[in-house]
Design an enzyme around this catalytic site. Structure first.
Site, PDB file in Angstrom:
ATOM      1  N   GLU A   1       8.743 -17.076   3.383  1.00 58.65           N
ATOM      2  CA  GLU A   1       9.133 -15.949   2.515  1.00 58.65           C
ATOM      3  C   GLU A   1       7.900 -15.625   1.677  1.00 58.65           C
ATOM      4  O   GLU A   1       7.580 -16.337   0.728  1.00 58.65           O
ATOM      5  CB  GLU A   1      10.299 -16.354   1.605  1.00 58.65           C
ATOM      6  CG  GLU A   1      11.540 -16.864   2.321  1.00 58.65           C
ATOM      7  CD  GLU A   1      12.331 -15.766   2.993  1.00 58.65           C
ATOM      8  OE1 GLU A   1      12.042 -14.580   2.754  1.00 58.65           O
ATOM      9  OE2 GLU A   1      13.223 -16.097   3.788  1.00 58.65           O
TER      10      GLU A   1
ATOM     11  N   CYS B   1       8.477 -10.830  -5.820  1.00 62.98           N
ATOM     12  CA  CYS B   1       8.011 -10.487  -4.467  1.00 62.98           C
ATOM     13  C   CYS B   1       8.523  -9.125  -4.034  1.00 62.98           C
ATOM     14  O   CYS B   1       7.879  -8.442  -3.256  1.00 62.98           O
ATOM     15  CB  CYS B   1       8.443 -11.569  -3.475  1.00 62.98           C
ATOM     16  SG  CYS B   1      10.197 -11.905  -3.533  1.00 62.98           S
TER      17      CYS B   1
HETATM   18  P1  NAD Z   1       1.246 -19.887  -3.700  1.00 66.83           P
HETATM   19  O1  NAD Z   1       1.224 -19.605  -2.252  1.00 66.83           O
HETATM   20  O2  NAD Z   1      -0.042 -19.995  -4.408  1.00 66.83           O
HETATM   21  O3  NAD Z   1       2.020 -21.249  -4.012  1.00 66.83           O
HETATM   22  C1  NAD Z   1       3.346 -21.451  -3.573  1.00 66.83           C
HETATM   23  C2  NAD Z   1       3.606 -22.946  -3.449  1.00 66.83           C
HETATM   24  O4  NAD Z   1       2.825 -23.468  -2.383  1.00 66.83           O
HETATM   25  C3  NAD Z   1       3.242 -23.758  -4.669  1.00 66.83           C
HETATM   26  O5  NAD Z   1       4.241 -24.727  -4.865  1.00 66.83           O
HETATM   27  C4  NAD Z   1       1.921 -24.390  -4.278  1.00 66.83           C
HETATM   28  O6  NAD Z   1       1.656 -25.600  -4.945  1.00 66.83           O
HETATM   29  C5  NAD Z   1       2.150 -24.638  -2.813  1.00 66.83           C
HETATM   30  N1  NAD Z   1       0.940 -24.775  -1.992  1.00 66.83           N
HETATM   31  C6  NAD Z   1      -0.279 -24.208  -2.187  1.00 66.83           C
HETATM   32  N2  NAD Z   1      -1.114 -24.543  -1.187  1.00 66.83           N
HETATM   33  C7  NAD Z   1      -0.412 -25.341  -0.345  1.00 66.83           C
HETATM   34  C8  NAD Z   1      -0.723 -25.999   0.880  1.00 66.83           C
HETATM   35  N3  NAD Z   1      -1.912 -25.891   1.451  1.00 66.83           N
HETATM   36  N4  NAD Z   1       0.237 -26.735   1.477  1.00 66.83           N
HETATM   37  C9  NAD Z   1       1.457 -26.838   0.939  1.00 66.83           C
HETATM   38  N5  NAD Z   1       1.824 -26.230  -0.221  1.00 66.83           N
HETATM   39  C10 NAD Z   1       0.893 -25.487  -0.853  1.00 66.83           C
HETATM   40  O7  NAD Z   1       2.164 -18.744  -4.330  1.00 66.83           O
HETATM   41  P2  NAD Z   1       2.452 -18.487  -5.876  1.00 66.83           P
HETATM   42  O8  NAD Z   1       1.238 -17.868  -6.477  1.00 66.83           O
HETATM   43  O9  NAD Z   1       3.060 -19.688  -6.487  1.00 66.83           O
HETATM   44  O10 NAD Z   1       3.623 -17.389  -5.796  1.00 66.83           O
HETATM   45  C11 NAD Z   1       3.410 -16.018  -5.747  1.00 66.83           C
HETATM   46  C12 NAD Z   1       3.599 -15.482  -4.353  1.00 66.83           C
HETATM   47  O11 NAD Z   1       4.897 -15.815  -3.876  1.00 66.83           O
HETATM   48  C13 NAD Z   1       3.525 -13.973  -4.280  1.00 66.83           C
HETATM   49  O12 NAD Z   1       2.750 -13.576  -3.187  1.00 66.83           O
HETATM   50  C14 NAD Z   1       4.980 -13.552  -4.105  1.00 66.83           C
HETATM   51  O13 NAD Z   1       5.138 -12.304  -3.476  1.00 66.83           O
HETATM   52  C15 NAD Z   1       5.503 -14.670  -3.282  1.00 66.83           C
HETATM   53  N6  NAD Z   1       6.953 -14.746  -3.354  1.00 66.83           N
HETATM   54  C16 NAD Z   1       7.695 -14.438  -2.258  1.00 66.83           C
HETATM   55  C17 NAD Z   1       9.082 -14.464  -2.315  1.00 66.83           C
HETATM   56  C18 NAD Z   1       9.928 -14.123  -1.120  1.00 66.83           C
HETATM   57  O14 NAD Z   1      11.087 -14.513  -1.108  1.00 66.83           O
HETATM   58  N7  NAD Z   1       9.417 -13.434  -0.110  1.00 66.83           N
HETATM   59  C19 NAD Z   1       9.716 -14.833  -3.508  1.00 66.83           C
HETATM   60  C20 NAD Z   1       8.937 -15.148  -4.602  1.00 66.83           C
HETATM   61  C21 NAD Z   1       7.558 -15.107  -4.512  1.00 66.83           C
END
Ligand code: NAD
Length: 492
Positions: free
Chosen positions: A204, A238
């Site tokens: 997502e 998002c």
């Molecule tokens: P991010 O991708 O930086 O981090 C998300 C999670 O992934 C965090 O818990 C982080 O610690 C973890 N993570 C980072 N690198 C990783 C790796 N290599 N392996 C495993 N886990 C890892 O995202 P963010 O900045 O926390 O959130 C914002 C983003 O989320 C935006 O792009 C937003 O659109 C998206 N989002 C999408 C939805 C949806 O349902 N489509 C909902 C909410 C947010």
């Protein structure tokens, strides 16, 4: 953690679904009773307004728990499926079984909602969960506390705190599925890592959602919807409105109504619910917004509101941008802040093309009194969900599957399809213990070949006597198959 999780998963899978539903009901009551304390925790980790925390997170969680309580038993019950005539005498089923241990990795924008809803979906289907919150909004101790108070099975929900490196280490433990919500970049990294172990992933990801406003709308209402859709959770959603396409004939009127709406908003990290939008959660997201804003300014956008932002404060004022061009970052990349780029369009065909010209495909909204037109446009949009004459509304209904296309990810969660995404959907075909020898079993003979060809022709050809012909061919083939199975292939 994984050892404990696997033991819990084995135990949980034997538990009746009714017992797990009871836990969700208990969790709903615990959340309800501790609502104000949870809102405090969300606010202190995120800096959002109190009403944002209540409406998007607390209400959203309770709504999803209540929906699951009411519908899970039916959605997880064994389901009889159609059995075609060629398999006459059998019954066909799908059973909905747990997968094992689900790894849930979440972002920082809705730390409570993005924890509880996937955990509840995974747990109620009989899976153990390892949940990794974002390092920026861990809500430390809260999820453990709430699930314990609700009587969830010990070790069935465990929380792994840490950053991306911890997330990557958890994947190496080979969970049975990864449910990831976050950025497109991280989603791609997780998918690459998961592919080495063939772990199924559900992604997502980000969005650049379009709101399309035709010239027959109630301008005041559409402007109010646009303000909320773009600014809720300070634009860090998002499915925020990130591109606002307005039909040229009402463009000026709409912009003025939107600006009036935005100027009325109160921005503060408040303590009593009396503020509309709060602050940004992280400095790195503030930097991205600053970069997009500087790019828009350099390329000639006009800041109708918010032009006086200092470029660093987390209290980014809502910005309505006029004179936006397609090649600006605010029109193409995910901004994830309180920025509303206005883009005029003239025709239905043009706006469909513009809206679809994006690497993302999460959700969109279409606004028009002409519902035929709105439906037509909604069908043409390459996204996972469309709200008509409303905004961010598909995700407000727990019965509707949620997810995106293109760089917004894949898979669906919520709704029946989303619940089944946490299951091993097991197909079962039950044959009575009859004496019948199947025609497709050995031996294959020239006579059987001829009879099978007759059966195939009768079954799949057109015409009124199709079924009668099939019955005769089937009878002949069955008789022959039973006989030849006993006698064996006759030597020539
Ligand atoms: P991010 O991708 O930086 O981090 C998300 C999670 O992934 C965090 O818990 C982080 O610690 C973890 N993570 C980072 N690198 C990783 C790796 N290599 N392996 C495993 N886990 C890892 O995202 P963010 O900045 O926390 O959130 C914002 C983003 O989320 C935006 O792009 C937003 O659109 C998206 N989002 C999408 C939805 C949806 O349902 N489509 C909902 C909410 C947010």
């Amino acid at each position: 953690m994984f050892e404990r999780s696997r033991r819990a998963a084995a135990q949980l899978a034997t538990q009746p679904v009714a017992e797990r539903i009871q836990r969700l009901a208990a969790l709903r009551r615990v959340v309800l009773a501790r609502q104000e304390e949870i809102v405090d925790r969300i606010q202190s980790d995120c800096g959002k307004s109190r009403s944002d925390a209540l409406i998007s997170e607390i209400f959203g969680v309770l709504d999803n728990l209540a929906w699951l309580e009411a519908h899970v038993a039916k959605m997880l019950a064994d389901r009889k499926q159609h059995t075609p005539i060629a398999l006459m005498g059998k019954t066909s089923w799908t059973w909905y079984e747990p997968l094992g241990t689900i790894l849930v990795i979440s972002p920082w924008n809705y730390p409570f909602y993005q924890a509880i809803v996937p955990i509840a979906c995974a747990y109620v289907t009989g899976n153990a969960v390892i949940y990794k919150p974002s390092e920026w909004t861990p809500l430390t101790g809260l999820v453990e506390d709430l699930t314990r108070a609700a009587g969830f099975m010990e070790d069935a929900v465990q929380i792994a705190y840490g950053d991306g490196a911890v997330g990557a280490a958890l994947i190496e433990q080979r969970p049975d599925k990864i449910f990831f919500t976050g950025s497109t970049r991280t989603g791609a990294a997780i998918m690459a890592q998961a592919s080495r172990h063939l772990i199924p992933v559900e992604l997502e990801l980000g969005g650049k959602d379009a709101m399309i406003v035709f010239d027959d709308v109630d301008v005041q209402r559409a402007a109010a919807g646009a303000a909320w859709g773009a600014l809720t959770t300070t634009g860090q959603s998002c499915t925020s409105v990130e591109r606002l396409y307005v039909q040229a004939s009402i463009y000026d009127r709409f912009r003025d109504a939107l600006v009036a709406e935005v100027r009325r908003l109160k921005q503060e990290v408040d303590s009593d619910g009396d503020a509309d939008l709060g602050a940004m959660t992280t400095d790195f997201q503030v930097k991205i917004v600053a970069e997009h804003v500087a790019d828009a300014r350099a390329k000639g956008a006009r800041f109708v509101t918010g032009g006086d932002w200092d470029g660093t404060s987390r209290l980014i004022p809502p910005m309505v941008l006029d004179g936006v061009r397609d090649d600006m970052k605010v029109a193409r990349e995910e901004t994830f802040g309180p920025v509303i780029p206005l883009l005029p369009f003239s025709s239905e065909e043009e706006v469909i093309r513009l809206a679809n010209d994006s690497p993302y495909g999460l959700t969109a909204s279409v606004w028009s009194k002409d519902l035929d037109r709105a439906r037509r446009v909604a069908r043409a949009l390459k996204v996972g969900g469309v709200s008509i004459n409303n905004v961010m509304a598909t995700e407000a209904n727990p019965a509707l599957p949620f997810g995106g296309l293109k760089q917004s990810g894949f898979g669906r969660y919520k709704g029946e399809q989303g619940l089944h995404a946490f299951c091993n959907v097991k197909s079962v075909l039950i044959d009575k213990d009859s004496a019948k020898i199947e025609a497709n079993w050995y031996p294959y003979t020239a006579e059987k070949y001829r009879l099978f060809s007759d059966l195939t022709r009768s079954l799949f050809s057109d015409g009124p006597l199709r079924l009668a012909k099939f019955a005769i061919a089937g009878l002949k083939l069955e008789r022959y198959s039973n006989r030849v199975a006993k006698t064996g292939r006759q030597k020539k």
